[in-house]
Design a protein around this motif. Structure first.
Motif, PDB file in Angstrom:
ATOM      1  N   LEU A   1     -25.267 -42.072  50.425  1.00 18.52           N
ATOM      2  CA  LEU A   1     -24.219 -40.672  50.104  1.00 18.52           C
ATOM      3  C   LEU A   1     -23.761 -41.082  48.739  1.00 18.52           C
ATOM      4  O   LEU A   1     -23.530 -40.148  47.772  1.00 18.52           O
ATOM      5  CB  LEU A   1     -23.156 -40.554  51.173  1.00 18.52           C
ATOM      6  N   GLU A   2     -23.215 -42.363  48.371  1.00 22.03           N
ATOM      7  CA  GLU A   2     -22.624 -42.584  47.251  1.00 22.03           C
ATOM      8  C   GLU A   2     -23.593 -42.449  45.935  1.00 22.03           C
ATOM      9  O   GLU A   2     -23.202 -41.805  44.946  1.00 22.03           O
ATOM     10  CB  GLU A   2     -21.862 -44.195  47.106  1.00 22.03           C
TER      11      GLU A   2
ATOM     12  N   ALA B   1     -26.287 -40.868  46.090  1.00 24.21           N
ATOM     13  CA  ALA B   1     -26.807 -39.173  46.259  1.00 24.21           C
ATOM     14  C   ALA B   1     -25.600 -38.620  45.472  1.00 24.21           C
ATOM     15  O   ALA B   1     -26.279 -37.468  44.832  1.00 24.21           O
ATOM     16  CB  ALA B   1     -27.000 -38.933  47.626  1.00 24.21           C
ATOM     17  N   ALA B   2     -24.607 -38.952  45.487  1.00 29.79           N
ATOM     18  CA  ALA B   2     -23.333 -37.982  44.983  1.00 29.79           C
ATOM     19  C   ALA B   2     -23.245 -38.432  43.307  1.00 29.79           C
ATOM     20  O   ALA B   2     -22.480 -37.833  42.558  1.00 29.79           O
ATOM     21  CB  ALA B   2     -22.164 -38.230  45.453  1.00 29.79           C
ATOM     22  N   SER B   3     -24.067 -39.533  43.044  1.00 32.56           N
ATOM     23  CA  SER B   3     -23.906 -40.027  41.595  1.00 32.56           C
ATOM     24  C   SER B   3     -25.092 -39.709  40.631  1.00 32.56           C
ATOM     25  O   SER B   3     -25.084 -39.526  39.316  1.00 32.56           O
ATOM     26  CB  SER B   3     -23.784 -41.570  41.506  1.00 32.56           C
ATOM     27  N   TRP B   4     -26.428 -39.799  41.065  1.00 33.34           N
ATOM     28  CA  TRP B   4     -27.442 -39.536  40.272  1.00 33.34           C
ATOM     29  C   TRP B   4     -28.384 -38.460  41.105  1.00 33.34           C
ATOM     30  O   TRP B   4     -29.139 -38.984  42.139  1.00 33.34           O
ATOM     31  CB  TRP B   4     -28.158 -40.746  39.831  1.00 33.34           C
ATOM     32  N   PHE B   5     -28.379 -37.346  40.657  1.00 38.63           N
ATOM     33  CA  PHE B   5     -29.534 -36.441  41.256  1.00 38.63           C
ATOM     34  C   PHE B   5     -29.612 -35.098  40.369  1.00 38.63           C
ATOM     35  O   PHE B   5     -28.304 -34.283  40.293  1.00 38.63           O
ATOM     36  CB  PHE B   5     -28.671 -35.777  42.698  1.00 38.63           C
ATOM     37  N   PRO B   6     -30.543 -35.286  39.457  1.00 39.58           N
ATOM     38  CA  PRO B   6     -30.663 -34.086  38.573  1.00 39.58           C
ATOM     39  C   PRO B   6     -30.736 -32.694  39.160  1.00 39.58           C
ATOM     40  O   PRO B   6     -30.377 -31.747  38.300  1.00 39.58           O
ATOM     41  CB  PRO B   6     -32.085 -34.478  37.664  1.00 39.58           C
ATOM     42  N   GLY B   7     -31.308 -32.573  40.385  1.00 40.55           N
ATOM     43  CA  GLY B   7     -31.379 -31.211  40.836  1.00 40.55           C
ATOM     44  C   GLY B   7     -30.027 -30.526  40.946  1.00 40.55           C
ATOM     45  O   GLY B   7     -29.780 -29.252  41.123  1.00 40.55           O
ATOM     46  N   ALA B   8     -28.897 -31.389  41.099  1.00 42.87           N
ATOM     47  CA  ALA B   8     -27.456 -30.745  41.243  1.00 42.87           C
ATOM     48  C   ALA B   8     -26.782 -31.253  40.087  1.00 42.87           C
ATOM     49  O   ALA B   8     -25.406 -31.489  40.054  1.00 42.87           O
ATOM     50  CB  ALA B   8     -26.939 -31.402  42.516  1.00 42.87           C
TER      51      ALA B   8
ATOM     52  N   LYS C   1     -20.002 -34.131  45.127  1.00 44.27           N
ATOM     53  CA  LYS C   1     -19.564 -35.509  44.522  1.00 44.27           C
ATOM     54  C   LYS C   1     -18.740 -36.380  45.264  1.00 44.27           C
ATOM     55  O   LYS C   1     -18.593 -37.485  44.909  1.00 44.27           O
ATOM     56  CB  LYS C   1     -18.685 -35.013  43.016  1.00 44.27           C
ATOM     57  N   ASP C   2     -18.304 -35.859  46.514  1.00 39.99           N
ATOM     58  CA  ASP C   2     -17.550 -36.790  47.553  1.00 39.99           C
ATOM     59  C   ASP C   2     -18.736 -37.824  47.974  1.00 39.99           C
ATOM     60  O   ASP C   2     -19.350 -37.322  48.724  1.00 39.99           O
ATOM     61  CB  ASP C   2     -16.990 -35.851  48.275  1.00 39.99           C
ATOM     62  N   THR C   3     -18.263 -38.867  47.469  1.00 40.18           N
ATOM     63  CA  THR C   3     -19.099 -40.086  47.977  1.00 40.18           C
ATOM     64  C   THR C   3     -18.855 -40.313  49.728  1.00 40.18           C
ATOM     65  O   THR C   3     -19.754 -41.265  50.024  1.00 40.18           O
ATOM     66  CB  THR C   3     -18.803 -41.333  47.155  1.00 40.18           C
ATOM     67  N   THR C   4     -17.742 -39.943  50.079  1.00 41.54           N
ATOM     68  CA  THR C   4     -17.573 -40.393  51.272  1.00 41.54           C
ATOM     69  C   THR C   4     -18.283 -39.167  52.592  1.00 41.54           C
ATOM     70  O   THR C   4     -18.598 -39.803  53.547  1.00 41.54           O
ATOM     71  CB  THR C   4     -16.209 -39.954  51.813  1.00 41.54           C
ATOM     72  N   GLY C   5     -18.879 -38.321  52.030  1.00 39.16           N
ATOM     73  CA  GLY C   5     -19.544 -37.263  52.675  1.00 39.16           C
ATOM     74  C   GLY C   5     -18.210 -36.603  53.575  1.00 39.16           C
ATOM     75  O   GLY C   5     -18.939 -35.935  54.590  1.00 39.16           O
ATOM     76  N   LYS C   6     -17.391 -36.434  53.271  1.00 41.11           N
ATOM     77  CA  LYS C   6     -16.327 -35.766  54.121  1.00 41.11           C
ATOM     78  C   LYS C   6     -15.993 -34.594  53.615  1.00 41.11           C
ATOM     79  O   LYS C   6     -15.524 -33.542  54.222  1.00 41.11           O
ATOM     80  CB  LYS C   6     -15.259 -36.698  54.659  1.00 41.11           C
ATOM     81  N   ALA C   7     -16.015 -34.126  52.310  1.00 38.46           N
ATOM     82  CA  ALA C   7     -15.830 -32.754  51.821  1.00 38.46           C
ATOM     83  C   ALA C   7     -16.684 -31.851  52.467  1.00 38.46           C
ATOM     84  O   ALA C   7     -17.799 -32.043  52.405  1.00 38.46           O
ATOM     85  CB  ALA C   7     -15.850 -32.873  50.169  1.00 38.46           C
ATOM     86  N   PRO C   8     -16.129 -30.792  52.982  1.00 45.13           N
ATOM     87  CA  PRO C   8     -17.073 -29.672  53.693  1.00 45.13           C
ATOM     88  C   PRO C   8     -17.762 -29.142  52.827  1.00 45.13           C
ATOM     89  O   PRO C   8     -17.616 -28.542  51.733  1.00 45.13           O
ATOM     90  CB  PRO C   8     -15.902 -28.773  54.322  1.00 45.13           C
ATOM     91  N   LEU C   9     -19.184 -28.963  53.337  1.00 47.09           N
ATOM     92  CA  LEU C   9     -20.075 -28.215  52.767  1.00 47.09           C
ATOM     93  C   LEU C   9     -20.765 -27.379  53.910  1.00 47.09           C
ATOM     94  O   LEU C   9     -21.337 -28.011  54.864  1.00 47.09           O
ATOM     95  CB  LEU C   9     -21.217 -28.855  51.980  1.00 47.09           C
TER      96      LEU C   9
ATOM     97  N   LEU D   1     -33.819 -26.545  66.866  1.00 47.58           N
ATOM     98  CA  LEU D   1     -33.746 -26.262  65.600  1.00 47.58           C
ATOM     99  C   LEU D   1     -33.259 -27.426  64.772  1.00 47.58           C
ATOM    100  O   LEU D   1     -32.041 -27.837  65.128  1.00 47.58           O
ATOM    101  CB  LEU D   1     -32.702 -25.025  65.295  1.00 47.58           C
ATOM    102  N   VAL D   2     -33.949 -27.935  63.872  1.00 45.85           N
ATOM    103  CA  VAL D   2     -33.455 -29.098  63.356  1.00 45.85           C
ATOM    104  C   VAL D   2     -33.005 -28.922  61.790  1.00 45.85           C
ATOM    105  O   VAL D   2     -34.019 -28.219  61.012  1.00 45.85           O
ATOM    106  CB  VAL D   2     -34.403 -30.309  63.316  1.00 45.85           C
ATOM    107  N   VAL D   3     -31.881 -29.230  61.459  1.00 42.21           N
ATOM    108  CA  VAL D   3     -31.161 -28.694  60.169  1.00 42.21           C
ATOM    109  C   VAL D   3     -30.888 -30.016  59.063  1.00 42.21           C
ATOM    110  O   VAL D   3     -30.130 -31.188  59.995  1.00 42.21           O
ATOM    111  CB  VAL D   3     -30.039 -27.927  60.235  1.00 42.21           C
ATOM    112  N   THR D   4     -31.277 -30.416  57.892  1.00 46.67           N
ATOM    113  CA  THR D   4     -30.814 -31.364  57.384  1.00 46.67           C
ATOM    114  C   THR D   4     -30.059 -31.092  55.955  1.00 46.67           C
ATOM    115  O   THR D   4     -30.417 -29.615  55.686  1.00 46.67           O
ATOM    116  CB  THR D   4     -32.054 -32.259  57.039  1.00 46.67           C
ATOM    117  N   GLY D   5     -29.595 -31.916  55.197  1.00 47.90           N
ATOM    118  CA  GLY D   5     -28.927 -31.407  53.704  1.00 47.90           C
ATOM    119  C   GLY D   5     -29.057 -32.718  53.014  1.00 47.90           C
ATOM    120  O   GLY D   5     -28.894 -33.846  53.253  1.00 47.90           O
ATOM    121  N   ILE D   6     -28.936 -32.293  51.619  1.00 45.19           N
ATOM    122  CA  ILE D   6     -29.117 -33.255  50.904  1.00 45.19           C
ATOM    123  C   ILE D   6     -27.940 -34.319  50.514  1.00 45.19           C
ATOM    124  O   ILE D   6     -28.286 -35.488  50.238  1.00 45.19           O
ATOM    125  CB  ILE D   6     -29.292 -32.539  49.419  1.00 45.19           C
ATOM    126  N   VAL D   7     -26.871 -33.930  51.116  1.00 48.58           N
ATOM    127  CA  VAL D   7     -25.729 -35.053  51.090  1.00 48.58           C
ATOM    128  C   VAL D   7     -24.998 -35.044  52.328  1.00 48.58           C
ATOM    129  O   VAL D   7     -23.983 -35.181  52.730  1.00 48.58           O
ATOM    130  CB  VAL D   7     -24.534 -34.809  50.151  1.00 48.58           C
TER     131      VAL D   7
END
Length: 428
Positions: A76-77, A79-86, A336-344, A402-408
């Motif tokens: 996650l860290e 993923a929140a630091s280098w991802f051109p798509g976001a 950008k939250d590297t802990t993965g706790k900021a709600p999305l 129903l299987v759901v996934t997310g980039i972060v």
């Protein structure tokens, strides 16, 4: 004076009425009318968090093997630091070394595949699967890879920061490896997002933005200008690659998927729209949009659920699955939250198969809310699929996962849904 005041009021009133509907829709898609403090979660009968599925942007169900395939960042860290798509472009030194993951929906166990003959980095995004109808055990996997551009420096800003490309792997069902066959680069593969495998030698790829960063990228997104494209790529031989434009008529080409009968699905996320298209042409493949359906939210990576037990109870639950962020207005900040706790938050919509039929395209059905989460169980949906459960092993009940996934997201979520409850009114 009174006359001009009257005319001014009429003009302002007309403009307000004209602009109200599109502005209201824009606010709805951004999540402004869905405050997090009053969010209502909509889940299935039971939930399972799937371990070993960290930061998986895309997800596909391989029906012949009853397995799920995903490309995952695993960190996650990073993923929140280098991802051109976001627009995460400031830390190329933190480019991921992601991998491909296979999930067994019967056990909810995941397995990371060893990537043979591949070194990385592997900054994962969209993927697509292909197998020959005569060989269901051999799976070709195309995967987007957003590697940093080694030619970019602060003093050479003319160079893009990312040198995104597509990787091609081959995997045998049941094995724990995927062999890397080649890396695919081409000037027309600029801002790749998702892929649609046509064979082991050709695929479609969406460029989700014309502008890689800066103010004009924001203008591009919110003006809904048709500046992006979908490209047809052909592998001529071991070294040569050709590419041609396949689709340019819609804004923000993003997610790709297969519908029934070789129908192609293309999503426009901030437009909240799923486009249905025909694949045409023998050599250079083009897409011809037939019609579309709109949801009251972001539409990211679409998928189609084919009901293998259609008709045993007089129902066919086949339909389109439209996942997306519930409040995209918070995406860049909370990404950008590297802990993965900021709600999305997440929303998944369902649209019955009949809506995708060209001759019935005018019969617009409202997408049905299938899943909703405030970020506590699943963080920021980017892809979703339905895996059916055999009624013969399930007491005759028509259910599925129903299987759901997310980039972060720190994990995928599988939620068990009852078709009669979750889908029935949409298909009637």
């Amino acid at each position: 004076m009174a006359f001009f005041l009257y005319v001014s009021i009429v003009v302002v009133g007309a403009l307000s009425a004209f602009l109200y509907a599109p502005l209201k829709r824009e606010a709805t898609i951004l999540g402004l009318f869905r405050p997090l403090d009053s969010w209502q979660n909509v889940h299935g009968i039971e939930n399972h968090a799937i371990d070993g599925t960290v930061a998986c942007e895309d997800l596909h169900y391989h029906e012949p093997s009853n397995m799920l395939y995903a490309a995952c960042g695993g960190d996650l860290e990073k993923a929140a630091s280098w991802f051109p798509g976001a627009l995460m472009l400031d830390h190329p030194e933190k480019a991921w070394y992601g991998t491909l993951v296979v999930i067994d929906p019967k056990t909810m166990k995941s397995q990371k595949l060893t990537l043979a003959d591949f070194e990385g980095p592997f900054v994962t995004h969209g993927i697509s699967l292909y197998n020959s109808p005569s060989d269901l055990e051999t799976v070709y996997i195309y995967a987007v890879n957003h590697i940093p551009n080694p030619l970019w420096t602060a003093s050479s800003s003319a160079q893009p920061k990312a040198a995104s490309r597509v990787e091609l792997f081959v995997h045998t069902v049941g094995s724990n490896t995927a062999k890397h066959l080649r890396s695919i680069s081409h000037p027309m593969i600029r801002t790749p997002n998702d892929l649609l495998a046509l064979s082991e030698r050709e695929f479609l790829v969406t460029n989700d933005h014309y502008y890689r960063e800066g103010f004009m990228r924001v203008v591009e997104e919110f003006s809904h200008s048709a500046w992006t494209d979908t490209v047809h790529v052909r592998l001529v031989d071991a070294t040569n690659v050709t590419a041609s434009t396949s689709l340019t008529s819609i804004p923000n080409n993003n997610g790709l998927g297969w519908g029934p009968n070789q129908q192609v699905l293309v999503s426009s996320p901030l437009g909240g729209t799923l486009y249905f298209a025909k694949l045409e042409g023998a050599h250079n493949k083009t897409l011809s949009v037939t019609h579309s359906v709109r949801a009251d939210g972001v539409v990211d990576n679409p998928s189609f659920f084919r009901d293998p037990w259609a008709g045993i109870d007089g129902k066919d639950y086949s339909g389109y699955i439209l996942p997306g962020l519930g409040r995209p207005i918070e995406f860049l900040k909370n990404f950008k939250d590297t802990t993965g706790k900021a709600p999305l938050s997440s929303i998944v919509w369902y649209v019955p198969a009949k809506v995708g039929e060209e001759e019935r395209g005018s019969e617009v059905a409202e997408p049905r809310l299938l899943f909703s989460d405030d970020g506590s169980s699943l963080r920021g949906a980017t892809a979703a699929v339905i895996v059916p459960i055999d009624p013969a092993t399930n007491g005759g009940k028509r259910e599925g996962w129903l299987v759901v996934t997310g980039i972060v997201a720190p994990h995928m979520l599988a939620t068990r849904i009852d078709f009669a409850t979750a889908l029935s009114s949409a298909v009637e």
